[in-house]
Design a protein around this motif. Structure first.
Motif, PDB file in Angstrom:
ATOM      1  N   PRO A  21       0.922  -2.123   5.807  1.00  0.00           N
ATOM      2  CA  PRO A  21       2.250  -1.743   5.294  1.00  0.00           C
ATOM      3  C   PRO A  21       3.382  -2.441   6.029  1.00  0.00           C
ATOM      4  O   PRO A  21       4.406  -2.765   5.442  1.00  0.00           O
ATOM      5  N   PHE A  37      -3.151   3.202  11.996  1.00  0.00           N
ATOM      6  CA  PHE A  37      -3.924   2.116  12.617  1.00  0.00           C
ATOM      7  C   PHE A  37      -3.870   0.816  11.804  1.00  0.00           C
ATOM      8  O   PHE A  37      -4.526  -0.157  12.154  1.00  0.00           O
ATOM      9  N   CYS A  38      -3.118   0.811  10.687  1.00  0.00           N
ATOM     10  CA  CYS A  38      -3.164  -0.349   9.785  1.00  0.00           C
ATOM     11  C   CYS A  38      -1.847  -1.115   9.809  1.00  0.00           C
ATOM     12  O   CYS A  38      -0.773  -0.522   9.714  1.00  0.00           O
ATOM     13  N   PHE A  48       0.038   4.125   1.097  1.00  0.00           N
ATOM     14  CA  PHE A  48      -0.158   4.944   2.293  1.00  0.00           C
ATOM     15  C   PHE A  48       0.418   4.214   3.508  1.00  0.00           C
ATOM     16  O   PHE A  48       0.843   3.064   3.424  1.00  0.00           O
ATOM     17  N   ASP A  49       0.386   4.891   4.625  1.00  0.00           N
ATOM     18  CA  ASP A  49       0.941   4.276   5.836  1.00  0.00           C
ATOM     19  C   ASP A  49       0.096   4.720   7.028  1.00  0.00           C
ATOM     20  O   ASP A  49       0.576   5.433   7.909  1.00  0.00           O
ATOM     21  N   CYS A  50      -1.175   4.309   7.009  1.00  0.00           N
ATOM     22  CA  CYS A  50      -2.086   4.749   8.067  1.00  0.00           C
ATOM     23  C   CYS A  50      -1.620   4.202   9.413  1.00  0.00           C
ATOM     24  O   CYS A  50      -1.214   3.036   9.506  1.00  0.00           O
ATOM     25  N   GLU A  96     -12.358   6.598   6.908  1.00  0.00           N
ATOM     26  CA  GLU A  96     -11.818   6.587   8.271  1.00  0.00           C
ATOM     27  C   GLU A  96     -12.140   7.838   9.080  1.00  0.00           C
ATOM     28  O   GLU A  96     -12.390   7.748  10.274  1.00  0.00           O
ATOM     29  N   CYS A 144       0.836  -1.206   0.000  1.00  0.00           N
ATOM     30  CA  CYS A 144       0.000   0.000   0.000  1.00  0.00           C
ATOM     31  C   CYS A 144       0.865   1.247   0.000  1.00  0.00           C
ATOM     32  O   CYS A 144       1.890   1.302   0.691  1.00  0.00           O
ATOM     33  N   ALA A 166      -5.908  -4.314  -1.384  1.00  0.00           N
ATOM     34  CA  ALA A 166      -6.194  -3.331  -0.331  1.00  0.00           C
ATOM     35  C   ALA A 166      -6.602  -2.019  -0.995  1.00  0.00           C
ATOM     36  O   ALA A 166      -7.420  -1.265  -0.464  1.00  0.00           O
ATOM     37  N   LYS A 215      -3.386   9.379   3.488  1.00  0.00           N
ATOM     38  CA  LYS A 215      -4.698   9.119   2.901  1.00  0.00           C
ATOM     39  C   LYS A 215      -5.721  10.192   3.298  1.00  0.00           C
ATOM     40  O   LYS A 215      -6.682  10.439   2.582  1.00  0.00           O
TER      41      LYS A 215
HETATM   42  S1  SF4 Z   1      -5.738   1.463   5.813  1.00  0.00           S
HETATM   43 FE1  SF4 Z   1      -5.783   1.104   3.653  1.00  0.00          FE
HETATM   44  S2  SF4 Z   1      -4.794   2.923   2.793  1.00  0.00           S
HETATM   45 FE2  SF4 Z   1      -4.229   2.869   4.935  1.00  0.00          FE
HETATM   46  S3  SF4 Z   1      -2.314   1.772   4.990  1.00  0.00           S
HETATM   47 FE3  SF4 Z   1      -3.916   0.263   5.329  1.00  0.00          FE
HETATM   48  S4  SF4 Z   1      -4.321  -0.544   3.332  1.00  0.00           S
HETATM   49 FE4  SF4 Z   1      -3.213   1.365   3.036  1.00  0.00          FE
END
Ligand code: SF4
Length: 643
Positions: A405, A401-402, A397-399, A493, A395, A439, A506
């Motif tokens: 990555p 809470f996720c 992005f680098d959210c 989100e 991905c 994703a 994001k």
């Molecule tokens: S929530 Fe979605 S956009 Fe954000 S890092 Fe995870 S996969 Fe990527």
């Protein structure tokens, strides 16, 4: 004696795991009796039609059920699957008719020659039950497996006594039923149900006797087996919905199963467990057991791992949760795979075969799937293949809470366009609707355009997860529509008013969310929205914003989760450092509970009102059902008051 009881116990366990089929068989018989007893004096024709339909249902169902019982008793299958049931209906219906007709003919001979015998067809059938089960078990088993040459068919005493016991109980029950002239209807039904149960138990008992003599089955059982398990979380509603959707529509097939299948040498028999409530009968010794573990199902994963270890199997756990907490998992299993399966699984298999399992296996880094995985996908059923195509992994992005990555890397790995087209071309005639696994299907805009220019020619319909920046690219959005996109799932989100916009990434387009969503909808693409509540800056006003945002944007569906710090995410480590994590009970990490301490929110209150507002009121079918129930109750109340 101990052996007899152990055997009987095993047979009972097999039948109990299919109790719902016994009950269904009973319902079919009850319906037939009810139709026969109904007074259709003016509509004999109608009665005939009903009876014919029920007869077809009964023959098909019983044919399938006996076949499944044989397969489970022989351990060819571990549990019921719709696919096997269908096959067994095809294979077994004729045998069932032949045996039933044979007993009916005997009965006719009896009543013609001894008219005063007073024996009913039901009683006659129960006396001949042992012949019926012997004949049917023999026919089904000899069609499925081959009997060992030169092996004399003999009845083992430990089976013989249990066979006689079951047979006698069945006859006693039928006698009780026959002699109960004016007894309670409910008790009669219960006795009839028990008699039905004992009939199937007799069949299992006799089948197991034959199965011992089947050479092909024995050889098959000697092949090494791998169990792939994705545990179902405990609970009431969600597992049942998953079970129904999963089994009927092949939803929720774990993608990692396909990868592991592709990477595993073909000498192994692979058994898959997903969408399935766990049953102690599934625990076996000497297997290689692989369990996929997420935080929310880690409790079940560990408990299953422990059960298999106690039986003497080798247990490996992989997945997001254990990749970040391997030492926790090692308390319950032999080994942990850290990271993706590709690049680690080959070593696991090698070490398993040599008996030198290591505690930890590390993936060699984000790798492309090898050719064998593509082959596995090409050979999967259309229903599964159409839901397992992943065009990209990783991905951009680098959210916070996720964990994506951290697990799959931030570099986008793209699958060759020709590979994707090959799968779609293969299955599109049987399955028009595709669900891409990515994703973010728009992870790489250039690749997206290249791929969907080709997919457009194949005339399919598809849905996928996506990032909202696709709406800033008119060409990409138009192409999405033209190539058959029906729904895009956006992880918003936050709302367009959220202070969290400062996180960037994001969220940097958050203030344009409504405008961009409208662009997608204007193209004729439905939007499903994922929102998270409980960010650091969230307060009561943010909650009202969430409601407003959900109302002004006509989403197809929306779901609101509570911010949860899953192990491996940056959020988890930050909150640990801040001492803001309320508990580490992973069963609470299901995104519907506040496991984080929040300074500005009354957490228990929001845990209650979020599902009520977002799952009930905003989810349209339920809204209508709720309103209907409300008006109906009001109407009934007013009407009874007026009376
Ligand atoms: S929530 Fe979605 S956009 Fe954000 S890092 Fe995870 S996969 Fe990527």
């Amino acid at each position: 004696m101990k052996k007899i009881l152990k055997n009987l116990q095993h047979q009972i366990k097999i039948l109990n795991s299919l109790y719902y089929l016994v009950f269904f068989a009973f319902l079919i018989d009850l319906s037939i009796i009810a139709i026969i007893n109904l007074n259709f004096s003016n509509a004999i024709f109608l009665k005939g039609i009903f009876l014919s339909i029920l007869a077809v249902v009964k023959i098909s169902f019983y044919g399938g059920f006996y076949g499944i019982l044989v397969e489970i008793a022989s351990e060819q299958e571990i549990f019921l699957t719709f696919r096997r049931f269908k096959q067994n209906v095809k294979d077994g219906w004729l045998f069932y008719i032949i045996l039933s007709a044979f007993i009916c003919i005997l009965y006719l001979i009896l009543i013609t020659n001894i008219p005063n015998s007073n024996i009913t067809l039901l009683l006659f059938f129960s006396y001949f039950d042992i012949v019926f089960c012997l004949g049917l078990a023999y026919l089904i088993i000899s069609k499925k497996y081959s009997f060992s040459r030169g092996d004399r068919m003999s009845f083992d005493p430990k089976f013989f006594f249990s066979t006689i016991f079951i047979y006698v109980v069945k006859i006693v029950l039928v006698h009780m039923l026959e002699s109960s002239n004016d007894g309670s209807v409910i008790i009669d039904k219960l006795i009839a149900l028990m008699a039905q149960y004992f009939h199937f138990l007799l069949f299992v008992n006799i089948s197991m006797q034959f199965i011992k003599h089947c050479s092909s089955d024995i050889e098959e059982r000697q092949r090494p087996e791998i169990y792939l398990i994705t545990p179902v979380v405990s609970g009431v509603l969600e597992p049942i919905i998953n079970l129904i959707l999963g089994n009927l529509l092949n939803f929720f097939y774990p993608p990692v199963f396909l990868i592991l299948r592709g990477l595993t040498p073909k000498k192994y028999i692979i058994r898959e467990f997903y969408n399935r409530f766990w049953n102690d009968r599934y625990y076996k010794s000497n297997k290689l057991v692989v369990i996929t573990c997420y935080t929310f199902n880690s409790y079940e994963a560990y408990s299953i791992a422990k059960g298999f270890k106690e039986k003497g199997s080798t247990v490996v756990i992989g997945g997001f949760h254990v990749s970040f907490l391997p030492d926790e998992a090692l308390e319950y299993c032999d080994s942990v795979v850290i990271g993706e399966a590709v690049g680690a699984w080959e070593e696991v298999i090698n070490d398993y075969e040599k008996g030198t399992m290591k505690k930890k296996y590390y993936s060699l880094g984000p790798l492309d799937d090898p050719e064998s995985v593509q082959k596995e996908l090409m050979s999967a059923s259309p229903e599964i293949a159409s839901k397992l195509i992943e065009t990209t992994r990783g991905c951009k992005f680098d959210c916070e809470f996720c964990a994506g990555p951290m697990m799959c890397g931030r570099q986008i790995r793209k699958k060759p366009v020709k590979d994707i087209l090959a799968i779609i071309k293969k299955v599109r005639h049987q399955c028009k609707h595709f669900c891409f696994l990515d994703a973010n299907i728009y992870a790489d805009p250039k690749y997206f355009i290249e791929l969907f220019e080709e997919i457009k020619k194949l005339k399919i319909k598809w849905i996928a997860s996506c990032s909202i920046d696709i709406a800033t690219n008119v060409k990409a959005l138009t192409l999405a529509k033209e190539s058959g996109c029906k729904i895009l799932r956006f992880g918003y989100e936050i709302t367009d008013q959220s202070v969290e916009i400062k996180q960037g990434g994001k969220f940097s387009l958050a203030n344009k969310y409504s405008v961009l969503t409208k662009k997608v909808r204007d193209k004729g693409i439905h939007v499903t929205a994922f929102l998270i509540f409980g960010h650091d800056s969230d307060n009561f006003k943010s909650f009202l914003d969430l409601i407003r945002f959900s109302l002004v944007n006509p989403f197809f569906t929306r779901s609101v989760c509570i911010l949860t710090p899953y192990p491996g995410t940056r959020l988890y480590y930050r909150k640990l450092a801040e001492d803001k994590i309320r508990n580490l009970n992973w069963m609470d990490y299901n995104a519907s509970k506040f496991v984080l301490k929040h300074d500005k929110l009354n957490e228990p209150l929001y845990e209650v009102i979020i599902p009520i507002i977002f799952n009930l009121i905003f989810f349209r079918p339920l809204t209508y059902a709720f309103l209907f129930a409300l008006f109906y109750a009001l109407g009934v109340g007013i009407f009874s008051m007026l009376k």
